[in-house]
Design a protein around this motif. Structure first.
Motif, PDB file in Angstrom:
ATOM      1  N   VAL A   8     -49.835  70.465 -58.747  1.00 55.65           N
ATOM      2  CA  VAL A   8     -49.857  69.027 -59.016  1.00 55.65           C
ATOM      3  C   VAL A   8     -49.166  68.270 -57.886  1.00 55.65           C
ATOM      4  O   VAL A   8     -49.649  67.232 -57.431  1.00 55.65           O
ATOM      5  N   SER A   9     -48.051  68.787 -57.413  1.00 52.12           N
ATOM      6  CA  SER A   9     -47.332  68.147 -56.310  1.00 52.12           C
ATOM      7  C   SER A   9     -48.180  68.110 -55.041  1.00 52.12           C
ATOM      8  O   SER A   9     -48.217  67.096 -54.338  1.00 52.12           O
ATOM      9  N   ASN A  10     -48.881  69.186 -54.758  1.00 53.78           N
ATOM     10  CA  ASN A  10     -49.754  69.222 -53.585  1.00 53.78           C
ATOM     11  C   ASN A  10     -50.940  68.271 -53.730  1.00 53.78           C
ATOM     12  O   ASN A  10     -51.356  67.641 -52.753  1.00 53.78           O
ATOM     13  N   LEU A  11     -51.478  68.148 -54.932  1.00 59.25           N
ATOM     14  CA  LEU A  11     -52.581  67.213 -55.160  1.00 59.25           C
ATOM     15  C   LEU A  11     -52.109  65.767 -54.996  1.00 59.25           C
ATOM     16  O   LEU A  11     -52.830  64.934 -54.444  1.00 59.25           O
ATOM     17  N   ILE A  12     -50.898  65.473 -55.455  1.00 60.59           N
ATOM     18  CA  ILE A  12     -50.350  64.129 -55.266  1.00 60.59           C
ATOM     19  C   ILE A  12     -50.152  63.854 -53.784  1.00 60.59           C
ATOM     20  O   ILE A  12     -50.480  62.770 -53.291  1.00 60.59           O
ATOM     21  N   SER A  13     -49.634  64.834 -53.052  1.00 59.08           N
ATOM     22  CA  SER A  13     -49.445  64.667 -51.607  1.00 59.08           C
ATOM     23  C   SER A  13     -50.784  64.451 -50.904  1.00 59.08           C
ATOM     24  O   SER A  13     -50.887  63.606 -50.008  1.00 59.08           O
ATOM     25  N   LEU A  14     -51.786  65.196 -51.295  1.00 58.48           N
ATOM     26  CA  LEU A  14     -53.116  65.037 -50.709  1.00 58.48           C
ATOM     27  C   LEU A  14     -53.674  63.641 -50.990  1.00 58.48           C
ATOM     28  O   LEU A  14     -54.238  63.004 -50.092  1.00 58.48           O
ATOM     29  N   PHE A  15     -53.479  63.147 -52.211  1.00 57.80           N
ATOM     30  CA  PHE A  15     -53.969  61.815 -52.545  1.00 57.80           C
ATOM     31  C   PHE A  15     -53.210  60.733 -51.771  1.00 57.80           C
ATOM     32  O   PHE A  15     -53.789  59.720 -51.389  1.00 57.80           O
ATOM     33  N   LEU A  80     -46.516  57.198 -56.722  1.00 57.72           N
ATOM     34  CA  LEU A  80     -46.850  58.626 -56.661  1.00 57.72           C
ATOM     35  C   LEU A  80     -45.664  59.464 -56.196  1.00 57.72           C
ATOM     36  O   LEU A  80     -45.439  60.565 -56.705  1.00 57.72           O
ATOM     37  N   TRP A  81     -44.906  58.949 -55.218  1.00 55.91           N
ATOM     38  CA  TRP A  81     -43.686  59.651 -54.799  1.00 55.91           C
ATOM     39  C   TRP A  81     -42.710  59.775 -55.962  1.00 55.91           C
ATOM     40  O   TRP A  81     -42.117  60.821 -56.181  1.00 55.91           O
ATOM     41  N   PHE A  82     -42.551  58.688 -56.702  1.00 57.23           N
ATOM     42  CA  PHE A  82     -41.655  58.698 -57.852  1.00 57.23           C
ATOM     43  C   PHE A  82     -42.133  59.709 -58.894  1.00 57.23           C
ATOM     44  O   PHE A  82     -41.327  60.471 -59.442  1.00 57.23           O
ATOM     45  N   ALA A  83     -43.422  59.724 -59.191  1.00 61.26           N
ATOM     46  CA  ALA A  83     -43.968  60.654 -60.186  1.00 61.26           C
ATOM     47  C   ALA A  83     -43.789  62.104 -59.744  1.00 61.26           C
ATOM     48  O   ALA A  83     -43.431  62.961 -60.560  1.00 61.26           O
ATOM     49  N   ARG A  84     -44.008  62.359 -58.457  1.00 66.26           N
ATOM     50  CA  ARG A  84     -43.848  63.727 -57.955  1.00 66.26           C
ATOM     51  C   ARG A  84     -42.391  64.176 -58.056  1.00 66.26           C
ATOM     52  O   ARG A  84     -42.111  65.294 -58.497  1.00 66.26           O
ATOM     53  N   ASP A  85     -41.466  63.306 -57.676  1.00 67.35           N
ATOM     54  CA  ASP A  85     -40.046  63.651 -57.771  1.00 67.35           C
ATOM     55  C   ASP A  85     -39.610  63.807 -59.229  1.00 67.35           C
ATOM     56  O   ASP A  85     -38.797  64.658 -59.551  1.00 67.35           O
ATOM     57  N   LEU A  86     -40.142  62.976 -60.104  1.00 70.95           N
ATOM     58  CA  LEU A  86     -39.812  63.055 -61.517  1.00 70.95           C
ATOM     59  C   LEU A  86     -40.289  64.370 -62.131  1.00 70.95           C
ATOM     60  O   LEU A  86     -39.597  64.957 -62.949  1.00 70.95           O
ATOM     61  N   LEU A  87     -41.463  64.843 -61.720  1.00 68.24           N
ATOM     62  CA  LEU A  87     -41.958  66.132 -62.214  1.00 68.24           C
ATOM     63  C   LEU A  87     -40.981  67.256 -61.884  1.00 68.24           C
ATOM     64  O   LEU A  87     -40.675  68.093 -62.731  1.00 68.24           O
ATOM     65  N   TRP A  88     -40.479  67.274 -60.667  1.00 69.91           N
ATOM     66  CA  TRP A  88     -39.567  68.346 -60.258  1.00 69.91           C
ATOM     67  C   TRP A  88     -38.209  68.202 -60.909  1.00 69.91           C
ATOM     68  O   TRP A  88     -37.537  69.206 -61.175  1.00 69.91           O
ATOM     69  N   GLU A  89     -37.788  66.973 -61.194  1.00 67.12           N
ATOM     70  CA  GLU A  89     -36.506  66.774 -61.868  1.00 67.12           C
ATOM     71  C   GLU A  89     -36.563  67.223 -63.329  1.00 67.12           C
ATOM     72  O   GLU A  89     -35.572  67.710 -63.874  1.00 67.12           O
TER      73      GLU A  89
END
Length: 92
Positions: A8-15, A80-89
């Motif tokens: 999911v993190s890689n897909l967010i980065s790709l988007f 998207l950056w916030f969502a990606r960081d929130l997933l890992w937190e």
């Protein structure tokens, strides 16, 4: 679980990269640096528009009109950056 979050993190980065490329391509077309009568340029621009527009359209309705400046890609990238960081937190 970590493999799924990594995907999911890689897909967010790709988007995010697709959003950046779309914004740059839009600027190049607006300033007539590239010509959309070229079939390849048109195809790439159309693909980028079709991929990014469903995510940008709701933001454009909410954000105020700033004239010719479109800040919706920047806002979406920040979200998207916030969502990606929130997933890992949430996993830690």
């Amino acid at each position: 679980m970590y493999a799924f979050l990594n995907l999911v993190s890689n897909l967010i980065s790709l988007f995010i990269w697709v959003l950046i490329i779309s914004a740059v391509m839009s600027g190049l077309i607006a300033f007539k640096v590239v010509n959309t009568s070229n079939r390849f340029v048109y195809t790439v621009a159309d693909f980028l528009y079709r991929v990014t527009e469903p995510a940008l359209r709701p933001l454009r309705r909410i954000l105020p009109n700033l004239g010719g400046i479109d800040i919706s890609p920047i806002i979406l990238i920040l979200l998207l950056w916030f969502a990606r960081d929130l997933l890992w937190e949430l996993v830690r």
